[in-house]
Each structure stands twice: as structure tokens, then as C-alpha cells.
Design a protein around this motif. Structure first.
Motif, PDB file in Angstrom:
ATOM      1  N   PHE A  52       0.861  -1.183   0.000  1.00 15.77           N
ATOM      2  CA  PHE A  52       0.000   0.000   0.000  1.00 15.77           C
ATOM      3  C   PHE A  52       0.901   1.238   0.000  1.00 15.77           C
ATOM      4  O   PHE A  52       1.569   1.506   0.997  1.00 15.77           O
ATOM      5  N   PRO A  53       0.953   1.965  -1.113  1.00 13.90           N
ATOM      6  CA  PRO A  53       1.789   3.176  -1.141  1.00 13.90           C
ATOM      7  C   PRO A  53       1.245   4.238  -0.192  1.00 13.90           C
ATOM      8  O   PRO A  53       0.025   4.376  -0.019  1.00 13.90           O
ATOM      9  N   TYR A  54       2.166   5.003   0.393  1.00 14.11           N
ATOM     10  CA  TYR A  54       1.769   6.111   1.271  1.00 14.11           C
ATOM     11  C   TYR A  54       2.832   7.193   1.184  1.00 14.11           C
ATOM     12  O   TYR A  54       4.017   6.904   1.046  1.00 14.11           O
ATOM     13  N   ARG A  55       2.404   8.456   1.272  1.00 12.19           N
ATOM     14  CA  ARG A  55       3.342   9.561   1.057  1.00 12.19           C
ATOM     15  C   ARG A  55       4.356   9.707   2.192  1.00 12.19           C
ATOM     16  O   ARG A  55       5.548   9.848   1.955  1.00 12.19           O
ATOM     17  N   TRP A  56       3.880   9.690   3.433  1.00 14.94           N
ATOM     18  CA  TRP A  56       4.749  10.035   4.556  1.00 14.94           C
ATOM     19  C   TRP A  56       4.711   8.962   5.634  1.00 14.94           C
ATOM     20  O   TRP A  56       3.698   8.302   5.828  1.00 14.94           O
ATOM     21  N   ARG A  57       5.817   8.842   6.353  1.00 13.48           N
ATOM     22  CA  ARG A  57       5.866   7.955   7.506  1.00 13.48           C
ATOM     23  C   ARG A  57       5.609   8.800   8.751  1.00 13.48           C
ATOM     24  O   ARG A  57       6.515   9.348   9.362  1.00 13.48           O
ATOM     25  N   ASP A  58       4.323   8.947   9.103  1.00 17.30           N
ATOM     26  CA  ASP A  58       3.948   9.790  10.231  1.00 17.30           C
ATOM     27  C   ASP A  58       2.796   9.129  10.980  1.00 17.30           C
ATOM     28  O   ASP A  58       2.508   7.942  10.793  1.00 17.30           O
ATOM     29  N   GLU A  59       2.139   9.883  11.838  1.00 14.10           N
ATOM     30  CA  GLU A  59       1.038   9.315  12.630  1.00 14.10           C
ATOM     31  C   GLU A  59      -0.112   8.852  11.746  1.00 14.10           C
ATOM     32  O   GLU A  59      -0.792   7.868  12.067  1.00 14.10           O
ATOM     33  N   THR A  60      -0.345   9.555  10.650  1.00 19.49           N
ATOM     34  CA  THR A  60      -1.431   9.122   9.763  1.00 19.49           C
ATOM     35  C   THR A  60      -1.083   7.789   9.102  1.00 19.49           C
ATOM     36  O   THR A  60      -1.969   6.975   8.843  1.00 19.49           O
ATOM     37  N   ALA A  61       0.208   7.553   8.837  1.00 20.12           N
ATOM     38  CA  ALA A  61       0.624   6.270   8.265  1.00 20.12           C
ATOM     39  C   ALA A  61       0.416   5.148   9.269  1.00 20.12           C
ATOM     40  O   ALA A  61       0.026   4.036   8.906  1.00 20.12           O
ATOM     41  N   VAL A  62       0.673   5.438  10.545  1.00 22.85           N
ATOM     42  CA  VAL A  62       0.449   4.442  11.599  1.00 22.85           C
ATOM     43  C   VAL A  62      -1.028   4.049  11.635  1.00 22.85           C
ATOM     44  O   VAL A  62      -1.376   2.855  11.673  1.00 22.85           O
ATOM     45  N   VAL A  71       1.547  -4.179   8.087  1.00 20.38           N
ATOM     46  CA  VAL A  71       2.812  -3.758   8.685  1.00 20.38           C
ATOM     47  C   VAL A  71       3.219  -2.432   8.062  1.00 20.38           C
ATOM     48  O   VAL A  71       3.122  -2.249   6.842  1.00 20.38           O
ATOM     49  N   LEU A  72       3.652  -1.481   8.894  1.00 21.29           N
ATOM     50  CA  LEU A  72       4.154  -0.202   8.404  1.00 21.29           C
ATOM     51  C   LEU A  72       5.672  -0.266   8.319  1.00 21.29           C
ATOM     52  O   LEU A  72       6.346  -0.551   9.314  1.00 21.29           O
ATOM     53  N   ALA A  73       6.223  -0.019   7.141  1.00 18.16           N
ATOM     54  CA  ALA A  73       7.680   0.000   6.989  1.00 18.16           C
ATOM     55  C   ALA A  73       8.266   1.132   7.823  1.00 18.16           C
ATOM     56  O   ALA A  73       7.735   2.244   7.851  1.00 18.16           O
ATOM     57  N   VAL A  74       9.367   0.843   8.497  1.00 20.98           N
ATOM     58  CA  VAL A  74      10.032   1.834   9.347  1.00 20.98           C
ATOM     59  C   VAL A  74      11.216   2.427   8.589  1.00 20.98           C
ATOM     60  O   VAL A  74      11.513   2.058   7.463  1.00 20.98           O
ATOM     61  N   GLY A  75      11.897   3.381   9.229  1.00 20.20           N
ATOM     62  CA  GLY A  75      13.059   3.996   8.604  1.00 20.20           C
ATOM     63  C   GLY A  75      14.206   3.012   8.461  1.00 20.20           C
ATOM     64  O   GLY A  75      14.318   2.047   9.226  1.00 20.20           O
ATOM     65  N   ARG A  76      15.080   3.239   7.483  1.00 22.27           N
ATOM     66  CA  ARG A  76      16.167   2.312   7.203  1.00 22.27           C
ATOM     67  C   ARG A  76      17.069   2.064   8.407  1.00 22.27           C
ATOM     68  O   ARG A  76      17.663   1.001   8.523  1.00 22.27           O
ATOM     69  N   ARG A  96       0.498  -7.811   4.150  1.00 19.32           N
ATOM     70  CA  ARG A  96       0.212  -6.451   3.680  1.00 19.32           C
ATOM     71  C   ARG A  96       1.257  -5.509   4.268  1.00 19.32           C
ATOM     72  O   ARG A  96       1.555  -5.577   5.467  1.00 19.32           O
ATOM     73  N   LEU A  97       1.742  -4.603   3.438  1.00 20.16           N
ATOM     74  CA  LEU A  97       2.801  -3.691   3.840  1.00 20.16           C
ATOM     75  C   LEU A  97       2.474  -2.275   3.378  1.00 20.16           C
ATOM     76  O   LEU A  97       2.247  -2.043   2.194  1.00 20.16           O
ATOM     77  N   VAL A  98       2.432  -1.343   4.320  1.00 17.68           N
ATOM     78  CA  VAL A  98       2.319   0.076   3.985  1.00 17.68           C
ATOM     79  C   VAL A  98       3.738   0.601   3.798  1.00 17.68           C
ATOM     80  O   VAL A  98       4.568   0.521   4.708  1.00 17.68           O
ATOM     81  N   LEU A  99       4.030   1.111   2.605  1.00 16.79           N
ATOM     82  CA  LEU A  99       5.404   1.459   2.239  1.00 16.79           C
ATOM     83  C   LEU A  99       5.481   2.938   1.850  1.00 16.79           C
ATOM     84  O   LEU A  99       5.275   3.297   0.695  1.00 16.79           O
ATOM     85  N   PRO A 100       5.809   3.805   2.804  1.00 15.82           N
ATOM     86  CA  PRO A 100       5.932   5.229   2.478  1.00 15.82           C
ATOM     87  C   PRO A 100       7.246   5.523   1.758  1.00 15.82           C
ATOM     88  O   PRO A 100       8.268   4.892   2.018  1.00 15.82           O
ATOM     89  N   SER A 101       7.195   6.472   0.847  1.00 19.01           N
ATOM     90  CA  SER A 101       8.411   7.042   0.250  1.00 19.01           C
ATOM     91  C   SER A 101       8.014   8.372  -0.378  1.00 19.01           C
ATOM     92  O   SER A 101       6.899   8.515  -0.881  1.00 19.01           O
ATOM     93  N   PRO A 102       8.922   9.359  -0.348  1.00 16.31           N
ATOM     94  CA  PRO A 102       8.573  10.675  -0.882  1.00 16.31           C
ATOM     95  C   PRO A 102       8.584  10.745  -2.392  1.00 16.31           C
ATOM     96  O   PRO A 102       8.177  11.763  -2.955  1.00 16.31           O
TER      97      PRO A 102
END
Length: 257
Positions: A52-62, A71-76, A96-102
Motif C-alpha cells: 500500500f503506497p503512502y506519502r509520509w511515515r507519520d502518525e497518519t501512516a500508523v 505492517v508499516l515500513a520503518v526507517g532504514r 500487507r505492507l504500507v510502504l511510504p516514500s517521498p
């Protein structure tokens, strides 16, 4: 009037970043972010994981990940699944994986409501993606295809064209041309030519380009190695109902390293 930037009248086009994705419409849009979003997506789909693409890794992504039971991908720099394709290969029991990237993820999410069919393309699956796209175009002569190189960002937020994304998009466009998809726009021809110029020197040049050097200096040379596995996948991740999943069933089990 048709915008002069739309590459109207050509069967295949090419541009850069979110602005390019908005300016150059296509029936099929291939998002290319080699280091590392679309490589990570291709690896995940090969493992049977929906992304699941997502713009930002923030509270809304959580909250989004909790809503999806994903599962929400965390920082490297953190332990767990990240944007690193190598970390995805080592994951166990993830569906299922939520994968944020700018960059690649943001463009994919931007395109989700455009009406276009969005596919994730990396060096992993350029031949498979070209086969799939060429088949769609052959069935309907009104369809067009656009490759969008995601690029990176400078510290001021401006687009940094990333040569690895130019090569990935060019590999896809060159493969389409080899399958009889014409005419390519001048921009698409330039991208295809850029790939053909270096095709015999990959994966070595992937380590030498700015993006490859950056990941290596940060301690992630294995991610460059994974990204350089040219045509290792036969799956084409398609964006449907906000998720990227395979156009067919995974062809192999996810290797654990």
C-alpha cells in the motif's frame, strides 16, 4: 488546447517526478523508482506481499496501517521491514505492507485516482512489464503508455534527476519499442537510448551512480545488489484499490538471506 508538455500524439511517453506524472497523461503509467521503491515493491510482490503506497511515515501512516491490519515500513536505520528490498526478503509472515516514500510511493498514490492503470517497474521486471503493457496496447489502439522516472530530492526539495530511474524507465521503453510499440515521444526515445548505452555495463554502473554510492555509504550495498538483478521477476505489480499486487500469482517463494 492540448498542452505542449503532454507528449500528445505519441504511443509512449516519458517524464520526471510528480509534476511530470501530472503533465503527461497515459492510459498505462509505469512508475520507476529503482533505488528503492519500485524495486521494493517488486520484491514484495514476488514474496506474495501486497503493498500500500503512502506519502509520509507519520502518525497518519500508523493509523492507515492499523486500519488495513498491515505492517508499516520503518526507517532504514531501524530494525524491521523498511524501504530496503533486502529487508523485505527477510520478512516472515507479512501479507500487507504500507510502504511510504517521498518519490515513487507518492507518485503512485497521486495517480491512484487518475483513471490510469498504474504499474510498478524496476530493473527487476522491465521485460515482464513490457510484455504486459505491449499486450494491452495491442488489444486497444487508443491506449497510450507513459514511464515516469521518480527521481530524488535535493535538500531544498527540488527534483534531483536520478540516472538509475532514467535507466529503469529507458529499459522499459526500449523493450516496448522492441515489441513494436511506436511511435515513442522524443523524451521516451532519449530515455530508451540512455538505457541502451549502458545496458552492457549493468549492474556495475548502478554502484557507481550517485544513488548507488549514497546507499553504499549509508551501509546498504545489498540494496544496490538487489536492484541490479535485471529481469529476475516475471510479475507486474498493478495498483488496484490502493494496493500494488501482482497481475498474476507469485512465481516463486521469497528467498530468505
Amino acid at each position: 488546447m492540448t498542452s505542449p508538455y503532454s507528449q500528445h500524439g505519441f504511443r509512449a511517453g516519458f517524464d520526471w517526478g510528480p509534476a511530470g506524472a501530472a503533465a503527461v497523461p497515459g492510459s498505462l503509467v509505469a512508475v520507476v523508482d529503482v533505488l528503492s521503491f519500485t524495486t521494493a515493491v517488486t520484491v514484495a510482490v514476488d514474496c506474495g506481499i501486497e503493498v500500500f503506497p503512502y506519502r509520509w511515515r507519520d502518525e497518519t501512516a500508523v493509523a492507515y496501517a492499523e486500519q488495513l491490519d498491515a505492517v508499516l515500513a520503518v526507517g532504514r536505520s531501524q530494525q524491521g521491514i523498511t524501504l530496503s528490498p533486502d529487508s523485505i526478503r527477510q520478512a516472515q509472515g507479512v501479507q500487507r505492507l504500507v510502504l511510504p516514500s517521498p518519490n515513487g510511493s507518492t507518485i503512485s498514490q497521486q495517480l491512484s485516482d487518475s483513471g490510469a492503470t498504474v504499474l510498478a517497474v524496476s530493473l527487476h521486471n522491465t521485460s515482464a512489464a513490457a510484455d504486459w503493457a505491449a499486450a494491452q496496447l495491442a488489444q486497444d489502439p487508443t491506449l497510450t503508455v507513459v514511464a515516469i522516472a521518480a527521481g530524488e530530492r535535493w535538500t531544498d526539495g527540488s527534483l534531483r534527476p536520478a540516472v538509475e530511474d532514467l535507466w529503469g524507465a529507458g529499459a522499459f521503453l526500449a523493450a516496448l519499442a522492441d515489441r513494436g510499440v511506436t511511435p515513442l515521444s522524443p523524451e521516451a526515445r532519449a530515455a530508451a537510448a540512455a538505457y541502451r548505452e549502458v545496458a552492457g555495463e549493468l549492474p556495475e554502473l548502478l554502484y557507481d551512480c550517485a544513488g548507488g554510492r549514497e546507499l553504499t555509504e549509508y551501509g546498504f550495498p545489498q540494496d544496490v545488489a538487489v536492484a541490479a538483478e535485471v529481469d529476475s521477476s516475471r510479475l507486474v505489480p498493478l495498483l488496484q484499490a490502493c494496493r500494488l499486487s501482482a497481475s498474476s500469482k507469485p512465481s516463486r517463494f521469497c528467498p530468505v538471506t
